[in-house]
Design a protein around this motif. Structure first.
Motif, PDB file in Angstrom:
ATOM      1  N   ASP A   1       0.717  -1.371  -0.209  1.00 17.96           N
ATOM      2  CA  ASP A   1      -0.072  -0.028  -0.128  1.00 17.96           C
ATOM      3  C   ASP A   1       0.821   1.424   0.127  1.00 17.96           C
ATOM      4  OD1 ASP A   1      -2.358  -1.412  -0.095  1.00 17.96           O
ATOM      5  OD2 ASP A   1      -2.738  -1.460   2.279  1.00 17.96           O
ATOM      6  N   ASP A   2       2.143   1.272   0.390  1.00 19.24           N
ATOM      7  CA  ASP A   2       3.069   2.319   0.420  1.00 19.24           C
ATOM      8  C   ASP A   2       3.795   2.386  -0.879  1.00 19.24           C
ATOM      9  OD1 ASP A   2       5.694   0.998   2.808  1.00 19.24           O
ATOM     10  OD2 ASP A   2       4.853   0.429   0.984  1.00 19.24           O
ATOM     11  N   ASP A   3       3.535   1.674  -1.663  1.00 15.39           N
ATOM     12  CA  ASP A   3       4.405   1.844  -2.941  1.00 15.39           C
ATOM     13  C   ASP A   3       3.568   3.082  -3.809  1.00 15.39           C
ATOM     14  OD1 ASP A   3       5.783  -0.162  -2.836  1.00 15.39           O
ATOM     15  OD2 ASP A   3       4.624  -1.560  -4.155  1.00 15.39           O
ATOM     16  N   PRO A   4       4.512   4.009  -4.563  1.00 16.96           N
ATOM     17  CA  PRO A   4       4.085   5.240  -5.407  1.00 16.96           C
ATOM     18  C   PRO A   4       3.447   4.748  -6.588  1.00 16.96           C
ATOM     19  CG  PRO A   4       6.458   4.939  -5.382  1.00 16.96           C
ATOM     20  CD  PRO A   4       6.108   3.940  -4.436  1.00 16.96           C
ATOM     21  N   THR A   5       2.314   3.993  -6.549  1.00 22.07           N
ATOM     22  CA  THR A   5       1.881   3.526  -8.036  1.00 22.07           C
ATOM     23  C   THR A   5       1.023   4.743  -8.605  1.00 22.07           C
ATOM     24  OG1 THR A   5       0.010   2.745  -7.092  1.00 22.07           O
ATOM     25  CG2 THR A   5       1.668   0.971  -7.184  1.00 22.07           C
TER      26      THR A   5
ATOM     27  N   ILE B   1      -0.888   7.748  -6.835  1.00 23.77           N
ATOM     28  CA  ILE B   1      -0.658   9.222  -7.002  1.00 23.77           C
ATOM     29  C   ILE B   1      -1.735   9.797  -7.387  1.00 23.77           C
ATOM     30  CG2 ILE B   1       0.509  10.711  -8.751  1.00 23.77           C
ATOM     31  CD1 ILE B   1       2.885   8.520  -8.660  1.00 23.77           C
ATOM     32  N   LEU B   2      -2.889   9.223  -8.038  1.00 21.79           N
ATOM     33  CA  LEU B   2      -4.069   9.841  -8.471  1.00 21.79           C
ATOM     34  C   LEU B   2      -5.057  10.123  -7.304  1.00 21.79           C
ATOM     35  CD1 LEU B   2      -4.669   8.193 -11.845  1.00 21.79           C
ATOM     36  CD2 LEU B   2      -3.952  10.468 -11.423  1.00 21.79           C
ATOM     37  N   GLU B   3      -4.821   9.427  -6.299  1.00 23.69           N
ATOM     38  CA  GLU B   3      -5.834   9.225  -5.193  1.00 23.69           C
ATOM     39  C   GLU B   3      -5.996  10.603  -4.467  1.00 23.69           C
ATOM     40  OE1 GLU B   3      -7.244   6.288  -1.414  1.00 23.69           O
ATOM     41  OE2 GLU B   3      -5.169   6.585  -1.980  1.00 23.69           O
ATOM     42  N   GLY B   4      -7.071  11.143  -3.998  1.00 24.67           N
ATOM     43  CA  GLY B   4      -7.352  12.292  -3.513  1.00 24.67           C
ATOM     44  C   GLY B   4      -7.321  13.588  -4.334  1.00 24.67           C
TER      45      GLY B   4
ATOM     46  N   ASN C   1     -11.263  -4.453 -12.677  1.00 26.52           N
ATOM     47  CA  ASN C   1      -9.914  -3.766 -12.606  1.00 26.52           C
ATOM     48  C   ASN C   1      -9.570  -2.922 -11.533  1.00 26.52           C
ATOM     49  OD1 ASN C   1      -9.149  -5.399 -14.666  1.00 26.52           O
ATOM     50  ND2 ASN C   1     -10.059  -3.849 -15.969  1.00 26.52           N
ATOM     51  N   ARG C   2      -8.496  -2.797 -10.940  1.00 28.34           N
ATOM     52  CA  ARG C   2      -8.299  -1.916 -10.099  1.00 28.34           C
ATOM     53  C   ARG C   2      -8.110  -0.459 -10.505  1.00 28.34           C
ATOM     54  NH1 ARG C   2      -2.728  -2.734  -6.636  1.00 28.34           N
ATOM     55  NH2 ARG C   2      -2.196  -2.269  -8.647  1.00 28.34           N
ATOM     56  N   ALA C   3      -8.752   0.505  -9.938  1.00 31.54           N
ATOM     57  CA  ALA C   3      -8.977   1.868 -10.741  1.00 31.54           C
ATOM     58  C   ALA C   3      -8.873   3.042  -9.707  1.00 31.54           C
ATOM     59  CB  ALA C   3     -10.104   1.729 -11.703  1.00 31.54           C
ATOM     60  N   ALA C   4      -8.798   4.375 -10.590  1.00 32.55           N
ATOM     61  CA  ALA C   4      -8.831   5.480  -9.704  1.00 32.55           C
ATOM     62  C   ALA C   4     -10.273   6.086 -10.366  1.00 32.55           C
ATOM     63  CB  ALA C   4      -7.687   6.441  -9.980  1.00 32.55           C
TER      64      ALA C   4
END
Length: 57
Positions: free
Chosen positions: A11-15, A19-22, A41-44
């Motif tokens: 969870d602490d990886d800069p994926t 980066i898009l979250e928030g 799929n995992r998504a923002a």
């Protein structure tokens, strides 16, 4: 022999998704991007208009 790179899922990886979250949604005035699932799929995804901005598959 070359080593294969393993994918890191901590969870602490800069994926890209982290980066898009928030960030504010570019499609609506009220939304903010959050991590979720879009078409399995995992998504923002925008928390207001549900528009996916990025997805990983």
């Amino acid at each position: 022999m070359a080593k294969s790179q393993s994918s890191r899922t901590s969870d602490d990886d800069p994926t890209l998704l982290a980066i898009l979250e928030g960030r504010p949604c570019p499609d609506c005035d009220d939304g903010e991007l959050e991590l979720g699932v879009y078409k399995e799929n995992r998504a923002a995804i925008c928390d207001s208009c549900d528009t996916p901005r990025a997805q990983l598959w």
